[in-house]
Design an enzyme around this catalytic site. Structure first.
Site, PDB file in Angstrom:
ATOM      1  N   THR A  39      67.801 -16.735 -62.659  1.00  0.00           N
ATOM      2  CA  THR A  39      68.651 -17.845 -63.095  1.00  0.00           C
ATOM      3  C   THR A  39      68.709 -17.956 -64.612  1.00  0.00           C
ATOM      4  O   THR A  39      69.691 -18.427 -65.167  1.00  0.00           O
ATOM      5  CB  THR A  39      68.139 -19.160 -62.460  1.00  0.00           C
ATOM      6  OG1 THR A  39      68.239 -19.030 -61.044  1.00  0.00           O
ATOM      7  CG2 THR A  39      68.947 -20.365 -62.889  1.00  0.00           C
ATOM      8  N   TYR A  52      76.034 -21.344 -58.836  1.00  0.00           N
ATOM      9  CA  TYR A  52      76.072 -20.417 -59.967  1.00  0.00           C
ATOM     10  C   TYR A  52      75.733 -19.027 -59.472  1.00  0.00           C
ATOM     11  O   TYR A  52      75.284 -18.843 -58.337  1.00  0.00           O
ATOM     12  CB  TYR A  52      75.062 -20.854 -61.034  1.00  0.00           C
ATOM     13  CG  TYR A  52      73.628 -20.624 -60.600  1.00  0.00           C
ATOM     14  CD1 TYR A  52      72.989 -21.491 -59.721  1.00  0.00           C
ATOM     15  CD2 TYR A  52      72.916 -19.495 -61.029  1.00  0.00           C
ATOM     16  CE1 TYR A  52      71.690 -21.272 -59.292  1.00  0.00           C
ATOM     17  CE2 TYR A  52      71.616 -19.268 -60.609  1.00  0.00           C
ATOM     18  CZ  TYR A  52      71.014 -20.162 -59.748  1.00  0.00           C
ATOM     19  OH  TYR A  52      69.741 -19.922 -59.317  1.00  0.00           O
ATOM     20  N   THR A 118      62.866 -17.205 -60.457  1.00  0.00           N
ATOM     21  CA  THR A 118      61.691 -18.005 -60.103  1.00  0.00           C
ATOM     22  C   THR A 118      61.270 -17.848 -58.641  1.00  0.00           C
ATOM     23  O   THR A 118      60.135 -18.169 -58.293  1.00  0.00           O
ATOM     24  CB  THR A 118      61.935 -19.501 -60.400  1.00  0.00           C
ATOM     25  OG1 THR A 118      63.063 -19.933 -59.635  1.00  0.00           O
ATOM     26  CG2 THR A 118      62.182 -19.748 -61.871  1.00  0.00           C
ATOM     27  N   ASP A 119      62.177 -17.356 -57.779  1.00  0.00           N
ATOM     28  CA  ASP A 119      61.865 -17.323 -56.343  1.00  0.00           C
ATOM     29  C   ASP A 119      60.651 -16.453 -56.002  1.00  0.00           C
ATOM     30  O   ASP A 119      59.859 -16.796 -55.126  1.00  0.00           O
ATOM     31  CB  ASP A 119      63.079 -16.826 -55.547  1.00  0.00           C
ATOM     32  CG  ASP A 119      64.196 -17.870 -55.484  1.00  0.00           C
ATOM     33  OD1 ASP A 119      63.980 -18.993 -55.981  1.00  0.00           O
ATOM     34  OD2 ASP A 119      65.261 -17.551 -54.941  1.00  0.00           O
ATOM     35  N   LYS A 191      55.507 -21.503 -56.832  1.00  0.00           N
ATOM     36  CA  LYS A 191      56.691 -22.349 -56.981  1.00  0.00           C
ATOM     37  C   LYS A 191      56.607 -23.448 -55.940  1.00  0.00           C
ATOM     38  O   LYS A 191      56.523 -23.176 -54.748  1.00  0.00           O
ATOM     39  CB  LYS A 191      57.956 -21.508 -56.803  1.00  0.00           C
ATOM     40  CG  LYS A 191      59.249 -22.288 -57.045  1.00  0.00           C
ATOM     41  CD  LYS A 191      60.476 -21.382 -56.982  1.00  0.00           C
ATOM     42  CE  LYS A 191      61.747 -22.189 -57.209  1.00  0.00           C
ATOM     43  NZ  LYS A 191      62.954 -21.350 -57.223  1.00  0.00           N
ATOM     44  N   GLU A 316      37.672 -21.938 -36.348  1.00  0.00           N
ATOM     45  CA  GLU A 316      38.075 -21.805 -34.933  1.00  0.00           C
ATOM     46  C   GLU A 316      38.204 -20.333 -34.568  1.00  0.00           C
ATOM     47  O   GLU A 316      37.583 -19.858 -33.649  1.00  0.00           O
ATOM     48  CB  GLU A 316      39.397 -22.544 -34.693  1.00  0.00           C
ATOM     49  CG  GLU A 316      39.260 -24.061 -34.763  1.00  0.00           C
ATOM     50  CD  GLU A 316      40.568 -24.763 -34.471  1.00  0.00           C
ATOM     51  OE1 GLU A 316      41.116 -24.599 -33.364  1.00  0.00           O
ATOM     52  OE2 GLU A 316      41.050 -25.484 -35.367  1.00  0.00           O
TER      53      GLU A 316
HETATM   54  N1  ASP Z   1      67.228 -17.127 -56.842  1.00  0.00           N
HETATM   55  C1  ASP Z   1      66.902 -17.155 -58.243  1.00  0.00           C
HETATM   56  C2  ASP Z   1      65.984 -15.980 -58.510  1.00  0.00           C
HETATM   57  O1  ASP Z   1      64.847 -16.024 -58.098  1.00  0.00           O
HETATM   58  C3  ASP Z   1      66.271 -18.450 -58.577  1.00  0.00           C
HETATM   59  C4  ASP Z   1      65.767 -18.596 -59.990  1.00  0.00           C
HETATM   60  O2  ASP Z   1      65.715 -17.694 -60.790  1.00  0.00           O
HETATM   61  O3  ASP Z   1      65.373 -19.737 -60.335  1.00  0.00           O
HETATM   62  O4  ASP Z   1      66.393 -15.011 -59.094  1.00  0.00           O
END
Ligand code: ASP
Length: 356
Positions: A39, A52, A118-119, A191, A316
């Protein structure tokens, strides 16, 4: 005459030496920014619209959007990939690791910043954390909002990541994630929010913050780099590897069927991480297939879908053949199992690696 010449020579050499010292003293740290997409390189048709496209901008365009970045460091850039991080590949991981290793081994950089979606940022960060062995900092950053957003977080995140990588305070801390002026260790970051700019968390808290262009560390971390010094696990040496062992994650949930684990067994995976419920517990249907997997030589590790509290070995479930992951998410346990399998497939040895 000779004397005059020698003293002139000494004087001129001294001037050169003093000049070089001055240059060294004032030389900016050399930071290489390796871009992979996400992103932070994303763009939208509107500055207020949620929709986006990630991975649209080049690394040069991203860097150009950060005023003052070249004041704190000498910036070099590499465009390694331009993809959304849900599409990250094993090849990108291995090339990224090799590139960083090359830069540090040949004294071509004092620090590295990786821009990343971020994913799966926590997964790439943990992979690098477990496989790099340099004291120079590696800082991974990204953004929650695309570059065209009314209040894009990418430029500040990149500035702070470069400031963190450029600081001598960051040496020996292994791989870190910097987002929203907060620094996490790759050892335990995840995350925890799909939209907020403070999306990243750790059960143990951040290791520092960035203020006025400088990192301020608030807790020590068990850097893998510091393995020898502190008696932690040394980094995995995967220099020669072209592929990683195939490890899949199988989730348990209310009345889970055995279909997914059967498919994974049939796919000839080398390992399976169970994303169990509670203390890494799983449905009886899955239990029978775990025995089947183990009998076929597939390594199975038990972890939990719950982020806090850890997994007890014998709360368990208990089997000596199924090592337990105490304090990692299923997705980071998968990375540790992949790397463990480059060394051993013995459950006892795998358990030891998960305990270090
Ligand atoms: N889907 C995007 C990615 O991981 C989300 C992000 O960058 O925040 O590339």
């Amino acid at each position: 005459m000779k004397k005059v010449f020698i003293s002139a020579l000494i004087r001129s050499n001294l001037i050169v030496l003093l000049f070089l010292c001055g240059v060294t003293a004032f030389a900016k740290p050399r930071i290489t920014i390796i871009a992979t997409g996400g992103t932070i390189a994303g763009a939208a048709g509107s500055s207020v619209n949620d929709s986006y496209k990630p991975a649209q901008l080049s690394v040069e365009q991203i860097v150009a959007s950060v005023p003052g970045i070249d004041v704190i460091a000498e910036i070099n850039t590499i465009q390694l990939a331009n993809i959304a991080s849900q599409n990250i590949t094993e090849d990108v991981w291995l090339t990224l690791r090799k590139t960083i290793d090359y830069l540090f081994s040949n004294n071509l950089a004092d620090g590295v910043v990786v821009t990343h979606g971020t994913d799966t940022m926590e997964e790439t960060a943990y992979f690098l954390y477990l496989t790099l062995s340099h004291s120079c900092p590696v800082v991974i950053t990204g953004s929650m909002r695309p570059s065209t957003s009314l209040s894009a977080d990418g430029p500040m995140n990149l500035y702070n990541a470069v400031a963190t990588a450029a600081s001598s305070e960051s040496k020996g801390k292994g791989v870190m994630v910097e987002m929203n002026a907060t620094i996490f260790s790759a050892a335990d970051v995840y995350k925890g929010n799909t939209v907020a700019v403070d999306a990243f968390e750790s059960v143990y808290g951040p290791i520092g913050y960035v203020r006025n262009g400088e990192p301020k560390y608030v807790r020590n971390i068990s850097s893998v780099f510091a393995a020898e010094k502190y008696n932690y696990r040394p980094p995995f040496d995967i220099k020669e590897l072209k592929t990683l062992p195939k490890v899949e994650i199988v989730a348990s949930y209310a009345f889970a069927s055995a279909e997914p684990i059967r498919a994974v067994i049939a796919s000839k995976a080398a390992g399976i991480v169970i994303a169990g419920v509670g203390h890494g517990n799983y449905d009886r249907a899955i239990s029978a297939e775990i025995d089947n997997a183990v009998s076929k030589g597939i390594s199975v590790v038990r972890s939990s879908r719950i982020p806090k509290g850890g997994v007890d070995k014998n709360a368990e479930e208990y089997s000596e053949k199924v090592p337990v992951c105490y304090n990692h998410s299923p997705q980071t346990a998968r990375i540790l199992l992949m790397l463990a399998l480059t060394q051993t497939s013995k459950p006892k040895d795998i358990q030891n690696l998960f305990e270090q």
